[in-house]
Design a protein around this motif. Structure first.
Motif, PDB file in Angstrom:
ATOM      1  N   MET A 170      35.890  41.930  34.926  1.00 13.60           N
ATOM      2  CA  MET A 170      36.985  42.745  34.452  1.00 13.60           C
ATOM      3  C   MET A 170      37.704  43.340  35.868  1.00 13.60           C
ATOM      4  SD  MET A 170      37.830  42.602  31.535  1.00 13.60           S
ATOM      5  CE  MET A 170      39.241  43.774  31.911  1.00 13.60           C
ATOM      6  N   MET A 171      36.663  43.495  36.852  1.00 13.88           N
ATOM      7  CA  MET A 171      36.989  44.030  38.076  1.00 13.88           C
ATOM      8  C   MET A 171      37.964  42.820  38.643  1.00 13.88           C
ATOM      9  SD  MET A 171      34.849  45.039  41.642  1.00 13.88           S
ATOM     10  CE  MET A 171      33.655  45.529  40.530  1.00 13.88           C
ATOM     11  N   THR A 172      37.680  41.636  38.469  1.00 10.69           N
ATOM     12  CA  THR A 172      38.129  40.548  38.986  1.00 10.69           C
ATOM     13  C   THR A 172      39.957  40.385  38.519  1.00 10.69           C
ATOM     14  OG1 THR A 172      36.500  39.118  39.086  1.00 10.69           O
ATOM     15  CG2 THR A 172      38.225  37.720  39.194  1.00 10.69           C
ATOM     16  N   LYS A 173      39.802  40.740  37.370  1.00 10.73           N
ATOM     17  CA  LYS A 173      41.099  40.549  36.618  1.00 10.73           C
ATOM     18  C   LYS A 173      41.986  41.780  37.066  1.00 10.73           C
ATOM     19  CE  LYS A 173      39.560  38.401  32.258  1.00 10.73           C
ATOM     20  NZ  LYS A 173      39.685  38.319  30.870  1.00 10.73           N
ATOM     21  N   VAL A 174      41.365  42.839  37.255  1.00  8.17           N
ATOM     22  CA  VAL A 174      42.229  44.181  37.601  1.00  8.17           C
ATOM     23  C   VAL A 174      42.788  44.012  39.049  1.00  8.17           C
ATOM     24  CG1 VAL A 174      42.323  46.741  38.303  1.00  8.17           C
ATOM     25  CG2 VAL A 174      41.125  45.643  35.842  1.00  8.17           C
ATOM     26  N   LEU A 175      41.875  43.569  40.084  1.00  4.33           N
ATOM     27  CA  LEU A 175      42.140  43.343  41.449  1.00  4.33           C
ATOM     28  C   LEU A 175      43.170  42.320  41.673  1.00  4.33           C
ATOM     29  CD1 LEU A 175      38.868  44.375  43.334  1.00  4.33           C
ATOM     30  CD2 LEU A 175      40.909  45.864  42.669  1.00  4.33           C
ATOM     31  N   ALA A 176      43.011  41.296  40.655  1.00  5.44           N
ATOM     32  CA  ALA A 176      44.018  40.132  40.868  1.00  5.44           C
ATOM     33  C   ALA A 176      45.411  40.719  40.589  1.00  5.44           C
ATOM     34  CB  ALA A 176      43.606  39.018  39.690  1.00  5.44           C
ATOM     35  N   LEU A 177      45.607  41.394  39.448  1.00  6.88           N
ATOM     36  CA  LEU A 177      46.723  41.966  39.223  1.00  6.88           C
ATOM     37  C   LEU A 177      47.476  42.891  40.381  1.00  6.88           C
ATOM     38  CD1 LEU A 177      46.281  42.710  35.503  1.00  6.88           C
ATOM     39  CD2 LEU A 177      47.568  40.876  36.351  1.00  6.88           C
ATOM     40  N   GLU A 178      46.444  43.635  40.815  1.00  4.02           N
ATOM     41  CA  GLU A 178      46.826  44.801  41.813  1.00  4.02           C
ATOM     42  C   GLU A 178      47.344  44.173  43.131  1.00  4.02           C
ATOM     43  OE1 GLU A 178      44.131  48.112  43.039  1.00  4.02           O
ATOM     44  OE2 GLU A 178      43.702  48.465  40.891  1.00  4.02           O
ATOM     45  N   TRP A 179      46.748  43.054  43.361  1.00  5.29           N
ATOM     46  CA  TRP A 179      47.106  42.144  44.827  1.00  5.29           C
ATOM     47  C   TRP A 179      47.956  40.897  44.477  1.00  5.29           C
ATOM     48  CZ3 TRP A 179      41.391  42.642  46.540  1.00  5.29           C
ATOM     49  CH2 TRP A 179      40.943  43.866  47.002  1.00  5.29           C
ATOM     50  N   ALA A 180      48.470  40.780  43.193  1.00  2.00           N
ATOM     51  CA  ALA A 180      49.171  39.350  42.950  1.00  2.00           C
ATOM     52  C   ALA A 180      50.376  39.060  43.928  1.00  2.00           C
ATOM     53  CB  ALA A 180      49.395  39.361  41.579  1.00  2.00           C
ATOM     54  N   GLU A 181      51.071  39.985  44.224  1.00  2.00           N
ATOM     55  CA  GLU A 181      52.277  39.984  44.959  1.00  2.00           C
ATOM     56  C   GLU A 181      51.960  39.896  46.410  1.00  2.00           C
ATOM     57  OE1 GLU A 181      55.729  42.080  43.196  1.00  2.00           O
ATOM     58  OE2 GLU A 181      54.375  42.351  41.621  1.00  2.00           O
ATOM     59  N   GLN A 182      50.923  40.103  46.988  1.00  2.00           N
ATOM     60  CA  GLN A 182      50.510  40.198  48.455  1.00  2.00           C
ATOM     61  C   GLN A 182      49.882  39.018  48.779  1.00  2.00           C
ATOM     62  OE1 GLN A 182      49.175  44.080  47.146  1.00  2.00           O
ATOM     63  NE2 GLN A 182      50.145  45.090  49.191  1.00  2.00           N
ATOM     64  N   GLY A 183      49.557  38.033  48.196  1.00  2.00           N
ATOM     65  CA  GLY A 183      49.054  36.885  48.889  1.00  2.00           C
ATOM     66  C   GLY A 183      47.586  36.810  48.546  1.00  2.00           C
ATOM     67  N   ILE A 184      47.010  37.502  47.586  1.00  2.00           N
ATOM     68  CA  ILE A 184      45.589  37.671  47.630  1.00  2.00           C
ATOM     69  C   ILE A 184      45.214  37.307  46.266  1.00  2.00           C
ATOM     70  CG2 ILE A 184      43.712  39.257  47.739  1.00  2.00           C
ATOM     71  CD1 ILE A 184      45.382  40.998  49.482  1.00  2.00           C
ATOM     72  N   THR A 185      44.531  36.247  46.218  1.00  2.00           N
ATOM     73  CA  THR A 185      43.756  35.862  44.840  1.00  2.00           C
ATOM     74  C   THR A 185      42.572  36.349  44.780  1.00  2.00           C
ATOM     75  OG1 THR A 185      42.985  33.580  45.478  1.00  2.00           O
ATOM     76  CG2 THR A 185      45.221  33.737  44.917  1.00  2.00           C
ATOM     77  N   VAL A 186      42.303  36.583  43.449  1.00  2.00           N
ATOM     78  CA  VAL A 186      40.889  37.415  43.163  1.00  2.00           C
ATOM     79  C   VAL A 186      40.279  36.342  41.887  1.00  2.00           C
ATOM     80  CG1 VAL A 186      39.132  39.482  42.682  1.00  2.00           C
ATOM     81  CG2 VAL A 186      41.750  39.459  43.684  1.00  2.00           C
ATOM     82  N   ASN A 187      39.297  35.845  42.193  1.00  2.00           N
ATOM     83  CA  ASN A 187      38.795  35.037  40.853  1.00  2.00           C
ATOM     84  C   ASN A 187      37.244  35.160  40.969  1.00  2.00           C
ATOM     85  OD1 ASN A 187      41.090  33.165  39.785  1.00  2.00           O
ATOM     86  ND2 ASN A 187      41.383  32.934  42.117  1.00  2.00           N
ATOM     87  N   ALA A 188      36.599  34.763  39.807  1.00  2.00           N
ATOM     88  CA  ALA A 188      35.022  34.864  39.615  1.00  2.00           C
ATOM     89  C   ALA A 188      34.716  33.508  39.358  1.00  2.00           C
ATOM     90  CB  ALA A 188      34.913  35.564  38.427  1.00  2.00           C
ATOM     91  N   ILE A 189      33.354  33.115  39.938  1.00  2.00           N
ATOM     92  CA  ILE A 189      32.749  32.072  39.513  1.00  2.00           C
ATOM     93  C   ILE A 189      31.584  32.650  38.721  1.00  2.00           C
ATOM     94  CG2 ILE A 189      31.136  30.107  40.388  1.00  2.00           C
ATOM     95  CD1 ILE A 189      32.698  30.168  42.935  1.00  2.00           C
ATOM     96  N   CYS A 190      31.566  31.593  37.421  1.00  2.00           N
ATOM     97  CA  CYS A 190      30.400  31.895  36.688  1.00  2.00           C
ATOM     98  C   CYS A 190      29.478  30.912  36.549  1.00  2.00           C
ATOM     99  CB  CYS A 190      30.846  32.293  35.246  1.00  2.00           C
ATOM    100  SG  CYS A 190      31.804  33.739  34.948  1.00  2.00           S
TER     101      CYS A 190
END
Ligand code: NAD
Length: 256
Positions: A170-190
């Protein structure tokens, strides 16, 4: 850039927590082989320096080690400051440090639950918070959080660990949204089960043989190098339109 060149990491700087052994060290060596310079952290100074030396010897990248504990806010800041001082930037953050305390809930203490949450969930949050200003200023970043198959499916006697890894998704999803327009991707490996020091205590027990045999479609443990492709992909420009997602490297566990 196009094609296979998208996976190259020349000129990139990666920070990997808990990188002195196991999956962290395997990902560090994978990223270094693709051209990245790497800062590894671990709580054990000797182990982290040894790991950095080993990876340096096997690659043409600069790999350095730093003793730091991800549960401490001051260490998160010190780690980021150290990377900036040594390399001038941080392109890639891999939140890999993690622990597992197993057992039925009645046998576990609140302190054990908090210890798992502090390492597996609060630690990545602290690291993300510390790298954010640098990645935002650069307008570029790749954050990879090591969650787990157990962040997606349940397994008995894993209540602290599975809770911490589900929260990390869930943290991965929220930060992906927070930073989506700033060139920063946030993903999880499971990852599914890999035979690392974390799993040595349960390797080749009746219990683990049962889980591997019945849950993992490929009916085997993952080998360390099998995490590298996912890490290089999510750390590179090959994944530039991928954010907020989870990549399962689980031998087919979640295909059931
Ligand atoms: P490991 O125990 O072999 O290595 C974990 C590393 O994290 C070690 O270097 C350890 O020293 C470090 N670490 C632990 N607590 C720390 C802290 N407070 N501060 C800094 N470093 C700390 O574990 P692994 O199996 O390589 O797992 C790596 C990551 O992958 C973990 O987040 C784990 O939960 C996740 N994972 C592992 C598996 C698996 O089967 N091995 C499966 C799913 C997810």
């Amino acid at each position: 850039m196009h094609g296979i060149d998208l996976f190259r990491l020349d000129g990139r700087v990666a920070l990997i927590t808990g990188g002195s052994k196991g999956l962290g060290m395997a990902m560090a060596s994978g990223l270094a082989s693709a051209g990245a310079d790497v800062l590894l952290t671990s709580r054990n100074e000797t182990e982290v320096q040894q790991a950095a030396l080993e990876i340096t010897d096997a690659s043409s990248s600069t790999v350095i080690g730093l003793e730091a504990d991800v549960t401490k806010p001051e260490d998160a800041q010190r780690t980021v400051d150290h990377a900036i001082k040594k390399f001038g930037k941080i392109d890639i953050l891999i939140n890999n440090a993690g622990i597992n305390i197993r057992g039925p809930i009645e046998d576990l203490t609140p302190e054990q639950f908090e210890q798992v949450m502090a390492t597996n969930t609060t630690g990545p949050w602290l690291m993300c918070r510390a790298v954010a200003p640098h990645m935002k200023r650069a307008g570029y970043g790749r954050v990879i959080n090591l969650s787990s198959t157990l962040g997606v499916v349940g397994l008995v006697e894993r209540s602290p660990y599975a809770t911490s890894k589900g929260a990390l998704i869930m943290m991965t999803k929220v930060l992906a949204l927070e930073w989506a327009e700033q060139g920063i991707t946030v993903n999880a490996i499971c990852p599914g089960p890999f035979l690392t020091p974390m799993n040595e205590p349960i390797a080749d027990t009746e219990w683990s043989n049962h889980v591997i045999g019945s849950c993992v479609a490929m009916r085997r443990w993952g080998q360390l190098h099998e995490i590298q492709g996912a890490a290089i992909y999510l750390a590179s420009d090959a994944s530039s339109f991928v954010t907020g997602t989870t990549l399962l490297v689980d031998g087919g566990w979640t295909a059931h």
